[in-house]
Design a protein around this motif. Structure first.
Motif, PDB file in Angstrom:
ATOM      1  N   VAL A  58       0.862  -1.185   0.000  1.00 36.08           N
ATOM      2  CA  VAL A  58       0.000   0.000   0.000  1.00 36.08           C
ATOM      3  C   VAL A  58       0.893   1.227   0.000  1.00 36.08           C
ATOM      4  O   VAL A  58       1.792   1.338   0.835  1.00 36.08           O
ATOM      5  N   LEU A  64      -7.886  -4.692  -4.462  1.00 36.25           N
ATOM      6  CA  LEU A  64      -6.874  -5.351  -3.642  1.00 36.25           C
ATOM      7  C   LEU A  64      -6.519  -6.696  -4.258  1.00 36.25           C
ATOM      8  O   LEU A  64      -5.329  -7.038  -4.392  1.00 36.25           O
ATOM      9  N   LEU A  82      -1.141  -0.862  -4.307  1.00 33.87           N
ATOM     10  CA  LEU A  82      -2.473  -0.282  -4.178  1.00 33.87           C
ATOM     11  C   LEU A  82      -2.324   1.097  -3.561  1.00 33.87           C
ATOM     12  O   LEU A  82      -1.744   1.255  -2.480  1.00 33.87           O
ATOM     13  N   VAL A 137      -7.742   3.821   2.123  1.00 35.00           N
ATOM     14  CA  VAL A 137      -7.457   2.405   2.343  1.00 35.00           C
ATOM     15  C   VAL A 137      -7.031   2.190   3.793  1.00 35.00           C
ATOM     16  O   VAL A 137      -7.507   1.264   4.473  1.00 35.00           O
TER      17      VAL A 137
END
Length: 352
Positions: free
Chosen positions: A52, A118, A128, A211
């Motif tokens: 991430v 995801l 992501l 997120v």
């Protein structure tokens, strides 16, 4: 993990919490997350944890792909994805843009569509982005990127069976009409990417940190860390009590309706209006939450966020709300995502 802390990776053990957070942000809609959670968990197990990244970590010219599934949640649950969708989307983008995708991003971090990117990021081995375009379900593919002037096309639809369609449109209205026409042509469900942009644009146009926020909300909802209200960033309990007077406005449950929640002490009642998601909450006739706010009903005993289709008379629930993203609370944002966009006339009273 405290709210707002960027997770460096989402691994197998994190998927359940992320799914619960996406379910909360679905506001009673967005489709059930069970299937999408399984797909994400399987993808992470096969391909490894997903990195991430904050948008600032990406090179300014990195190509960010907002993506997800477009179509009916019921069709998604009845017609399993083939698994080819992410590779086909990435190939379609590369053919048109002449360059590969550098990072994925949920176009709508709510319900199942929070989890699909995801899973695809794991399959493609891509990061992501810690961002999304809505913060809760929105109609007609409305996003904050659109508010910021990011063009929606070229957009891409693939059906997982080798069919790929590129959409180019001169106006956003034509884009939406064309996209739903294409959707009908591929059986009512397709993998979708639109509003592709470079990271430098995404930094100013997207909702950032979402997120991370969804993961923190999910951890709280699962009882692992903190409260849901805190993870929502100023969330508030509207009422705890039993569902009464559950009504649908038409013969089909998806045409909208309303319900009352009578507080456990019997002193007050909260009225909640819904269509495909919870949209409006009134206490004694006073608006206490309204789209684009997050409005969610939890089963009090299990702390599980409820879909509208799961509501039943006498069910013990807790209603929680939190202010919507600032980008939706501008006059332009409210025109697309405020109560009036769903047919509610609040006689000049602003969402609280």
């Amino acid at each position: 993990m405290s709210p707002g802390t960027l997770p460096r990776r989402i691994g197998r053990r994190d998927v359940a919490a992320f799914a619960r957070g996406c379910a909360v942000l679905g506001c009673g809609g967005g489709g059930g997350v069970t299937l999408a959670e399984r797909l994400a968990r399987d993808a992470v197990e096969r391909s490894g944890p997903v990195r991430v990244v904050d948008l600032d970590e990406l090179p300014p010219d990195a190509l960010v792909m907002p993506c997800g599934m477009l179509g009916s949640p019921l069709v998604f649950e009845e017609r399993l994805p083939t698994g080819d969708e992410p590779a086909e989307l990435a190939a379609a983008v590369r053919d048109v843009h002449g360059r590969p995708v550098d990072a994925l991003m949920p176009f709508q971090l709510a319900g199942a569509n929070g989890l699909i990117p995801l899973a695809w990021a794991a399959v493609l081995g891509l990061p992501l982005a810690d961002a999304d375009g809505t913060g809760r379900p929105m109609p007609n593919m409305a996003t904050v990127m659109g508010l910021a002037g990011v063009p929606p096309t070229p957009a891409f639809v693939v059906d997982g069976a080798g069919q790929s369609i590129t959409i180019r449109a001169r106006t956003r209205e034509r884009f939406v009409t064309t996209a739903f026409g294409v959707l009908a042509g591929v059986g009512g469900l397709g993998a979708f990417a639109f509003e592709l942009m470079e990271a430098a644009v995404a930094r100013r146009a997207a909702l950032r940190g979402t997120v991370s926020r969804a993961l923190a909300i999910g951890r709280a909802a699962l009882g692992r860390a903190g409260s849901v209200e805190s993870a929502l960033g100023g969330g508030r309990v509207l009422v705890r009590g039993h569902v009464r007077h559950l009504r649908h406005h038409g013969p089909e449950q998806r045409t909208g309706g309303s319900l009352m929640i009578d507080s456990a002490d019997g002193d007050r009642s909260l009225r909640v209006e819904f269509q495909e998601e919870f949209l409006l909450a009134l206490d004694g006739g006073r608006v206490v939450a309204a789209t684009p706010d997050t409005i969610v009903l939890f089963a009090t005993e299990t702390r599980r966020p409820l879909l509208i289709d799961e509501l039943r008379e006498d069910l013990l629930v807790t209603a929680i709300a939190a202010d919507g993203p600032a980008a939706w609370r501008t006059p332009e944002g409210l025109a697309l995502a405020g109560p009036a966009a769903f047919g509610f006339d609040l006689a000049g009273e602003a969402p609280r």
